[in-house]
Enzyme design. Structure first.
Site, mmCIF file in Angstrom:
data_model
loop_
_atom_site.group_PDB
_atom_site.id
_atom_site.type_symbol
_atom_site.label_atom_id
_atom_site.label_comp_id
_atom_site.label_asym_id
_atom_site.label_seq_id
_atom_site.Cartn_x
_atom_site.Cartn_y
_atom_site.Cartn_z
ATOM 1 C CE LYS A 13 -19.366 -0.753 3.491
ATOM 2 N NZ LYS A 13 -19.402 -2.064 2.822
ATOM 3 N NE ARG A 88 -17.532 -4.412 8.273
ATOM 4 C CZ ARG A 88 -16.635 -3.786 7.511
ATOM 5 N NH1 ARG A 88 -16.557 -2.496 7.502
ATOM 6 N NH2 ARG A 88 -15.817 -4.475 6.758
ATOM 7 N NE ARG A 127 -12.638 -4.060 -3.286
ATOM 8 C CZ ARG A 127 -13.350 -3.881 -2.173
ATOM 9 N NH1 ARG A 127 -14.174 -2.863 -2.073
ATOM 10 N NH2 ARG A 127 -13.257 -4.739 -1.188
ATOM 11 N NE ARG A 160 -10.015 -4.685 0.598
ATOM 12 C CZ ARG A 160 -11.102 -4.209 1.203
ATOM 13 N NH1 ARG A 160 -11.577 -3.021 0.861
ATOM 14 N NH2 ARG A 160 -11.722 -4.887 2.135
ATOM 15 N NE ARG A 171 -14.244 -8.483 2.919
ATOM 16 C CZ ARG A 171 -13.988 -7.943 1.731
ATOM 17 N NH1 ARG A 171 -13.412 -8.672 0.785
ATOM 18 N NH2 ARG A 171 -14.281 -6.692 1.489
HETATM 19 P P1 AMP Z 1 -13.565 -2.842 4.513
HETATM 20 O O1 AMP Z 1 -12.503 -2.088 3.815
HETATM 21 O O2 AMP Z 1 -14.613 -1.967 5.125
HETATM 22 O O3 AMP Z 1 -14.160 -3.943 3.642
HETATM 23 O O4 AMP Z 1 -12.862 -3.587 5.745
HETATM 24 C C1 AMP Z 1 -11.831 -4.532 5.551
HETATM 25 C C2 AMP Z 1 -11.620 -5.337 6.818
HETATM 26 O O5 AMP Z 1 -11.231 -4.455 7.888
HETATM 27 C C3 AMP Z 1 -12.874 -6.036 7.337
HETATM 28 O O6 AMP Z 1 -13.088 -7.299 6.728
HETATM 29 C C4 AMP Z 1 -12.526 -6.178 8.834
HETATM 30 O O7 AMP Z 1 -11.579 -7.211 9.053
HETATM 31 C C5 AMP Z 1 -11.820 -4.859 9.121
HETATM 32 N N1 AMP Z 1 -12.792 -3.817 9.530
HETATM 33 C C6 AMP Z 1 -13.119 -2.673 8.869
HETATM 34 N N2 AMP Z 1 -14.024 -1.962 9.535
HETATM 35 C C7 AMP Z 1 -14.294 -2.666 10.666
HETATM 36 C C8 AMP Z 1 -15.175 -2.471 11.769
HETATM 37 N N3 AMP Z 1 -15.980 -1.405 11.841
HETATM 38 N N4 AMP Z 1 -15.185 -3.407 12.754
HETATM 39 C C9 AMP Z 1 -14.379 -4.488 12.704
HETATM 40 N N5 AMP Z 1 -13.550 -4.748 11.691
HETATM 41 C C10 AMP Z 1 -13.486 -3.854 10.667
#
Ligand code: AMP
Length: 218
Positions: A13, A88, A127, A160, A171
């Site tokens: 994404k 989400r 990654r 990360r 996740r």
């Molecule tokens: P991502 O970079 O999208 O994989 O997000 C990394 C982490 O940020 C996720 O595992 C959540 O802990 C938090 N996070 C990102 N977007 C959201 C969201 N829309 N709602 C809740 N937590 C989020």
């Protein structure tokens, strides 16, 4: 055009949203990126969010939705935007609709990046992310020209903390629990398009651009 990229962690994404944002000249809004920026600057918001993120759990809806509402108030989103990592869950999808409805607009297209579990694990465990510009690389599939240095801006690459095997599992579980509700929500509204995101990034990008062009022509 207001686009959501939906899919599991590791679907690509972020990579797709960044390239799509360049191609279509729309801002890329990633809740994960905004949260990580807050964590690295040590803001009040980050103190609450960091524990959830480190565990691979969702940050509370209220906090993330406030953050998104603030971002969607900025003038650069009027022509369109690409949302990555939000919504989400159903409650976030409903909040997003309310925010946009208040601006007399709505989501045009939701692209679901369908990805197999083996590809997800392989992508996430290798990654690398640039600390400065956020561009993603991969140890094997897309290595940087110079070890741990970003090709794009010369920034330092890092892994990360939530890309560890245990956290990846959590996740994915969180994702699976919420995704079917989201898919149905956008399917019923006639907004959802599915793509096979196991394919090469360039192929997936072209397919997303095609979907967006078709939607814009309607
Ligand atoms: P991502 O970079 O999208 O994989 O997000 C990394 C982490 O940020 C996720 O595992 C959540 O802990 C938090 N996070 C990102 N977007 C959201 C969201 N829309 N709602 C809740 N937590 C989020």
């Amino acid at each position: 055009m207001k686009i959501i990229l939906l899919g599991p962690p590791g679907a690509g994404k972020g990579t797709q949203a960044k390239r799509l944002a360049q191609e279509l000249s729309f801002p890329h809004i990633s809740t994960g990126d905004i949260l990580r920026q807050n964590v690295s600057s040590g803001t009040d918001l980050s103190k609450e969010a960091k524990n959830y993120m480190d565990q691979g759990a969702l940050v509370p809806d209220e906090l993330v939705t406030q953050m998104v509402a603030r971002r969607l108030n900025e003038p650069d989103i009027r022509r369109g935007f690409i949302l990555d990592g939000y919504p989400r869950n159903l409650s976030q999808a409903e909040s997003l609709d309310r925010i946009l409805k208040n601006k007399n607009t709505g989501i045009d297209l939701v692209v679901y990046l369908d990805t197999s579990e083996s590809v997800i694990i392989q992508r996430l465990s290798g990654r690398l992310v640039c600390k400065s510009c956020g561009v993603n690389f991969h140890i094997k599939n897309m290595p940087p020209k110079v070890d741990m240095v970003c090709d794009n801006c010369g920034g330092r690459l890092y892994q990360r903390t939530d890309d560890k095997e245990e956290t990846i599992k959590t996740r994915l579980e969180v994702y699976k629990k919420e995704v079917s509700g989201l898919i149905k929500y956008y399917e019923v509204k006639g907004k959802l398009e599915r793509l096979n995101a196991d394919e090469e990034a360039d192929i997936v990008l072209n397919k997303i651009i095609h979907l967006a062009t078709e939607k814009a022509a309607k």
